[in-house]
Design an enzyme around this catalytic site. Structure first.
Site, PDB file in Angstrom:
ATOM      1  N   ILE A  10      11.278   4.662  25.655  1.00 28.58           N
ATOM      2  CA  ILE A  10      10.618   4.669  24.333  1.00 28.58           C
ATOM      3  C   ILE A  10       9.987   6.029  24.017  1.00 28.58           C
ATOM      4  N   GLN A  13      13.611  10.797  22.308  1.00 23.70           N
ATOM      5  CA  GLN A  13      13.975  10.930  20.886  1.00 23.70           C
ATOM      6  C   GLN A  13      14.405   9.586  20.293  1.00 23.70           C
ATOM      7  N   ASP A  57       9.787   1.928  36.061  1.00 30.44           N
ATOM      8  CA  ASP A  57      10.681   3.065  36.297  1.00 30.44           C
ATOM      9  C   ASP A  57      12.089   2.535  36.582  1.00 30.44           C
ATOM     10  N   LEU A  58      13.083   3.240  36.075  1.00 30.53           N
ATOM     11  CA  LEU A  58      14.480   2.852  36.325  1.00 30.53           C
ATOM     12  C   LEU A  58      14.828   2.909  37.810  1.00 30.53           C
ATOM     13  N   ALA A  80      16.773   4.894  28.613  1.00 26.01           N
ATOM     14  CA  ALA A  80      16.195   5.780  29.620  1.00 26.01           C
ATOM     15  C   ALA A  80      17.303   6.427  30.443  1.00 26.01           C
ATOM     16  N   GLN A  82      18.205  10.522  32.780  1.00 21.81           N
ATOM     17  CA  GLN A  82      18.136  11.979  32.873  1.00 21.81           C
ATOM     18  C   GLN A  82      19.243  12.407  31.924  1.00 21.81           C
ATOM     19  N   SER A 124      27.750   7.427  26.321  1.00 20.07           N
ATOM     20  CA  SER A 124      27.778   8.761  25.718  1.00 20.07           C
ATOM     21  C   SER A 124      29.192   9.298  25.514  1.00 20.07           C
ATOM     22  N   GLU A 126      29.897  12.141  26.102  1.00 24.26           N
ATOM     23  CA  GLU A 126      30.108  13.038  27.244  1.00 24.26           C
ATOM     24  C   GLU A 126      31.090  12.411  28.243  1.00 24.26           C
ATOM     25  N   TYR A 148      26.289  14.301  34.894  1.00 24.87           N
ATOM     26  CA  TYR A 148      25.747  13.394  33.874  1.00 24.87           C
ATOM     27  C   TYR A 148      26.862  12.514  33.297  1.00 24.87           C
TER      28      TYR A 148
HETATM   29  P1  NAP Z   1      15.619  11.732  25.887  1.00 24.86           P
HETATM   30  O1  NAP Z   1      14.901  12.214  24.688  1.00 24.86           O
HETATM   31  O2  NAP Z   1      15.890  12.661  27.013  1.00 24.86           O
HETATM   32  O3  NAP Z   1      14.807  10.455  26.454  1.00 24.86           O
HETATM   33  C1  NAP Z   1      15.059   9.934  27.727  1.00 24.86           C
HETATM   34  C2  NAP Z   1      14.035   8.862  28.030  1.00 24.86           C
HETATM   35  O4  NAP Z   1      14.301   8.353  29.348  1.00 24.86           O
HETATM   36  C3  NAP Z   1      12.567   9.355  28.047  1.00 24.86           C
HETATM   37  O5  NAP Z   1      11.758   8.354  27.472  1.00 24.86           O
HETATM   38  C4  NAP Z   1      12.281   9.479  29.527  1.00 24.86           C
HETATM   39  O6  NAP Z   1      10.912   9.332  29.861  1.00 24.86           O
HETATM   40  C5  NAP Z   1      13.064   8.275  30.057  1.00 24.86           C
HETATM   41  N1  NAP Z   1      13.305   8.322  31.492  1.00 24.86           N
HETATM   42  C6  NAP Z   1      13.884   9.307  32.223  1.00 24.86           C
HETATM   43  N2  NAP Z   1      13.936   8.971  33.513  1.00 24.86           N
HETATM   44  C7  NAP Z   1      13.362   7.743  33.628  1.00 24.86           C
HETATM   45  C8  NAP Z   1      13.118   6.860  34.702  1.00 24.86           C
HETATM   46  N3  NAP Z   1      13.438   7.177  35.958  1.00 24.86           N
HETATM   47  N4  NAP Z   1      12.530   5.672  34.445  1.00 24.86           N
HETATM   48  C9  NAP Z   1      12.178   5.342  33.186  1.00 24.86           C
HETATM   49  N5  NAP Z   1      12.363   6.132  32.129  1.00 24.86           N
HETATM   50  C10 NAP Z   1      12.964   7.327  32.348  1.00 24.86           C
HETATM   51  O7  NAP Z   1      17.041  11.106  25.473  1.00 24.86           O
HETATM   52  P2  NAP Z   1      17.558  10.641  24.024  1.00 24.86           P
HETATM   53  O8  NAP Z   1      18.196  11.794  23.355  1.00 24.86           O
HETATM   54  O9  NAP Z   1      16.518   9.843  23.364  1.00 24.86           O
HETATM   55  O10 NAP Z   1      18.761   9.687  24.463  1.00 24.86           O
HETATM   56  C11 NAP Z   1      18.543   8.297  24.731  1.00 24.86           C
HETATM   57  C12 NAP Z   1      19.670   7.776  25.617  1.00 24.86           C
HETATM   58  O11 NAP Z   1      20.917   7.939  24.945  1.00 24.86           O
HETATM   59  C13 NAP Z   1      19.825   8.489  26.943  1.00 24.86           C
HETATM   60  O12 NAP Z   1      20.263   7.533  27.889  1.00 24.86           O
HETATM   61  C14 NAP Z   1      20.930   9.508  26.689  1.00 24.86           C
HETATM   62  O13 NAP Z   1      21.590   9.824  27.891  1.00 24.86           O
HETATM   63  C15 NAP Z   1      21.810   8.708  25.745  1.00 24.86           C
HETATM   64  N6  NAP Z   1      22.599   9.481  24.799  1.00 24.86           N
HETATM   65  C16 NAP Z   1      21.995  10.404  24.003  1.00 24.86           C
HETATM   66  C17 NAP Z   1      22.743  11.082  23.038  1.00 24.86           C
HETATM   67  C18 NAP Z   1      22.104  12.089  22.131  1.00 24.86           C
HETATM   68  O14 NAP Z   1      22.851  12.871  21.533  1.00 24.86           O
HETATM   69  N7  NAP Z   1      20.792  12.084  21.989  1.00 24.86           N
HETATM   70  C19 NAP Z   1      24.123  10.804  22.903  1.00 24.86           C
HETATM   71  C20 NAP Z   1      24.696   9.830  23.718  1.00 24.86           C
HETATM   72  C21 NAP Z   1      23.930   9.158  24.654  1.00 24.86           C
HETATM   73  P3  NAP Z   1       9.895  10.614  29.927  1.00 24.86           P
HETATM   74  O15 NAP Z   1       9.415  10.810  28.519  1.00 24.86           O
HETATM   75  O16 NAP Z   1       8.863  10.127  30.856  1.00 24.86           O
HETATM   76  O17 NAP Z   1      10.699  11.781  30.428  1.00 24.86           O
HETATM   77  O1  G4F Z   2      22.884  20.293  23.049  1.00 26.30           O
HETATM   78  P1  G4F Z   2      23.591  20.185  24.343  1.00 26.30           P
HETATM   79  O2  G4F Z   2      22.821  20.497  25.576  1.00 26.30           O
HETATM   80  O3  G4F Z   2      24.215  18.720  24.364  1.00 26.30           O
HETATM   81  P2  G4F Z   2      25.396  18.051  25.210  1.00 26.30           P
HETATM   82  O4  G4F Z   2      25.653  18.768  26.477  1.00 26.30           O
HETATM   83  O5  G4F Z   2      26.553  17.878  24.287  1.00 26.30           O
HETATM   84  O6  G4F Z   2      24.753  16.636  25.578  1.00 26.30           O
HETATM   85  C1  G4F Z   2      24.053  15.867  24.607  1.00 26.30           C
HETATM   86  O7  G4F Z   2      24.972  15.021  23.954  1.00 26.30           O
HETATM   87  C2  G4F Z   2      25.603  14.034  24.801  1.00 26.30           C
HETATM   88  C3  G4F Z   2      26.565  13.250  23.915  1.00 26.30           C
HETATM   89  O8  G4F Z   2      27.802  13.919  23.862  1.00 26.30           O
HETATM   90  C4  G4F Z   2      24.520  13.164  25.386  1.00 26.30           C
HETATM   91  F1  G4F Z   2      25.078  12.182  26.124  1.00 26.30           F
HETATM   92  C5  G4F Z   2      23.578  14.009  26.226  1.00 26.30           C
HETATM   93  O9  G4F Z   2      22.539  13.182  26.737  1.00 26.30           O
HETATM   94  C6  G4F Z   2      22.959  15.077  25.330  1.00 26.30           C
HETATM   95  O10 G4F Z   2      22.133  14.439  24.397  1.00 26.30           O
HETATM   96  O11 G4F Z   2      24.874  21.140  24.341  1.00 26.30           O
HETATM   97  C7  G4F Z   2      25.844  21.086  23.313  1.00 26.30           C
HETATM   98  C8  G4F Z   2      26.829  22.230  23.485  1.00 26.30           C
HETATM   99  C9  G4F Z   2      27.414  22.367  24.897  1.00 26.30           C
HETATM  100  O12 G4F Z   2      28.784  22.592  24.815  1.00 26.30           O
HETATM  101  C10 G4F Z   2      26.732  23.601  25.465  1.00 26.30           C
HETATM  102  O13 G4F Z   2      27.508  24.333  26.411  1.00 26.30           O
HETATM  103  O14 G4F Z   2      26.152  23.456  23.218  1.00 26.30           O
HETATM  104  C11 G4F Z   2      26.537  24.411  24.174  1.00 26.30           C
HETATM  105  N1  G4F Z   2      25.493  25.434  24.306  1.00 26.30           N
HETATM  106  C12 G4F Z   2      25.677  26.753  24.061  1.00 26.30           C
HETATM  107  N2  G4F Z   2      24.551  27.424  24.318  1.00 26.30           N
HETATM  108  C13 G4F Z   2      24.237  25.240  24.721  1.00 26.30           C
HETATM  109  C14 G4F Z   2      23.633  26.484  24.733  1.00 26.30           C
HETATM  110  N3  G4F Z   2      23.575  24.116  25.065  1.00 26.30           N
HETATM  111  C15 G4F Z   2      22.276  24.218  25.432  1.00 26.30           C
HETATM  112  N4  G4F Z   2      21.591  23.112  25.741  1.00 26.30           N
HETATM  113  N5  G4F Z   2      21.640  25.456  25.469  1.00 26.30           N
HETATM  114  C16 G4F Z   2      22.284  26.619  25.130  1.00 26.30           C
HETATM  115  O15 G4F Z   2      21.700  27.697  25.194  1.00 26.30           O
END
Ligand code: NAP
Ligand code: G4F
Length: 320
Positions: A10, A13, A57-58, A80, A82, A124, A126, A148
């Site tokens: 929670i 983001q 915790d997970l 939740a 990493q 994801s 990914e 990941y």
């Molecule tokens: P985020 O901002 O990194 O949030 C991750 C959450 O997980 C935080 O609340 C964090 O808590 C919690 N967490 C991490 N380790 C934990 C543990 N061991 N036990 C309990 N809670 C834990 O990620 P998000 O962008 O909101 O994404 C939400 C989910 O969607 C994630 O599973 C991510 O992999 C997945 N996802 C995201 C995207 C995207 O583009 N945003 C796309 C596809 C899938 P703390 O605040 O304490 O660190």
């Molecule tokens: O913003 P990013 O770190 O996101 P990425 O790796 O696509 O992962 C995010 O989206 C996934 C869904 O497809 C989620 F599952 C995951 O949890 C996360 O939310 O990087 C996006 C792209 C990559 O190709 C990276 O190599 O941007 C490129 N990039 C280039 N310069 C960079 C940078 N990424 C980051 N973080 N920082 C840079 O300086």
């Protein structure tokens, strides 16, 4: 009686947007937070008095079972993880424990405490990694390119497996990248919009980035949490791709973000090998047809609007 939902993650983001959506729908919202020496509630500060925060915790299945037994939610959203891809090479085991095995712990806790609970797994794009088809949909084979991505493939399949083994209402949302002003600063969109705001205000002069050629299907997080909720309102559990169907490069992202404040990105972006990844995901673009057809989901926010709103939000934060 109000429906009760438990959000794991929670403080993240998506967790913050989902909590807002569920509160608006009249839910009682329970949020699991992990113990930390500093407060990590910034994203939910504005709704903190309307949600119940519980400690767990997970990595600790007992804490999950106890929360389910005590609070008896009818829906559990596992957001939740990493979630930072780059960090998963430096911490592959922790990423596996949290992002992969954590899902099994939650599913098993549900099976133990109350198998009628509906479950959402945050899968994801990914997982598609080195993509086997363009665009990617629910039938595209996975080819993860990071620890990941590998962990998310495990989380996805264990969700499918518990659905088929134990008849759980367990759905997996294969979400493509979604962003917002609440995005972590380490992700590329927010790194760029925050950097642009700093440069505009004279607080910095450059942004150091890795691969500018990478292409992503970027949407708005507020639109995507609606899809999560819709999945758990269906009679039957299933898997859904959630995406915009458009792709943009990191270079285009820079262009749009710098243009928003009248600056030329080429004068401020520096390529830094430190941000290159050992294995890259070159191109992601999703086909959201199934989510649109079955869930009636659609996205409202387009790419330029999203990035410009993030730049404006970062300017506001920095000016404060
Ligand atoms: P985020 O901002 O990194 O949030 C991750 C959450 O997980 C935080 O609340 C964090 O808590 C919690 N967490 C991490 N380790 C934990 C543990 N061991 N036990 C309990 N809670 C834990 O990620 P998000 O962008 O909101 O994404 C939400 C989910 O969607 C994630 O599973 C991510 O992999 C997945 N996802 C995201 C995207 C995207 O583009 N945003 C796309 C596809 C899938 P703390 O605040 O304490 O660190
Ligand atoms: O913003 P990013 O770190 O996101 P990425 O790796 O696509 O992962 C995010 O989206 C996934 C869904 O497809 C989620 F599952 C995951 O949890 C996360 O939310 O990087 C996006 C792209 C990559 O190709 C990276 O190599 O941007 C490129 N990039 C280039 N310069 C960079 C940078 N990424 C980051 N973080 N920082 C840079 O300086």
């Amino acid at each position: 009686m109000a429906k009760k939902a438990l959000i794991l993650g929670i403080t993240g983001q998506d967790g913050s947007y989902l909590a807002e959506l569920l509160l608006d729908q009249g839910y009682e919202v329970i949020g699991m937070v992990r113990r930390s020496s500093t407060v990590t509630f910034e994203r939910i500060a504005h709704i903190q008095d309307r949600v119940t925060l519980v400690s767990g915790d997970l990595l600790d299945e007992v804490s999950l079972i106890n929360i389910l037994r005590e609070h008896k939610p009818s829906e559990v959203y596992n957001l939740a993880a990493q979630s930072f891809v780059q960090a998963s090479w430096a911490q592959p085991v922790l990423t596996g424990e949290t992002t992969a095995m954590g899902v099994t712990r939650v599913l098993d806790a549900i099976r133990t405490a109350d198998p009628d609970i509906r479950f959402y797994q945050a899968s994801s794009s990914e997982m598609f990694g080195k993509v086997q088809a363009v665009p990617q949909d629910e039938d595209t084979p996975f080819y993860p390119r990071s620890p990941y991505g590998v962990a998310k493939v495990y989380g996805h399949w264990i969700t499918v497996n518990y659905r088929e083994s134990y008849d759980l209402h367990a759905s997996s949302g294969i979400l493509f990248n979604h962003e917002s002003p609440r995005r972590g600063l380490e992700f590329v969109t927010r790194k760029v919009t925050n950097g642009v705001a700093k440069i505009k205000l004279g607080l910095a002069s450059e942004i150091r980035l890795g691969n500018l050629d990478a292409q992503r299907d970027w949407g708005f997080a507020g639109d995507y949490v609606r899809a999560m909720w819709l999945m758990l309102q269906q009679d039957l559990p299933d898997d859904f791709v959630v995406a915009t169907g458009e792709t943009h490069s990191v270079r285009e992202l820079c262009e749009v973000a710098f243009n928003a404040v009248g600056l030329n990105w080429e004068e401020h972006v520096v390529i830094d090998p430190a941000f290159m990844r050992p294995a890259e995901v070159d191109l992601l673009v999703g086909d959201p047809s199934k989510a649109e057809r079955v869930l009636g989901w659609h996205r409202d926010v387009d790419f330029p609007t999203l990035i410009e709103s993030m730049v404006l939000a970062d300017l506001k934060i920095l000016q404060k």
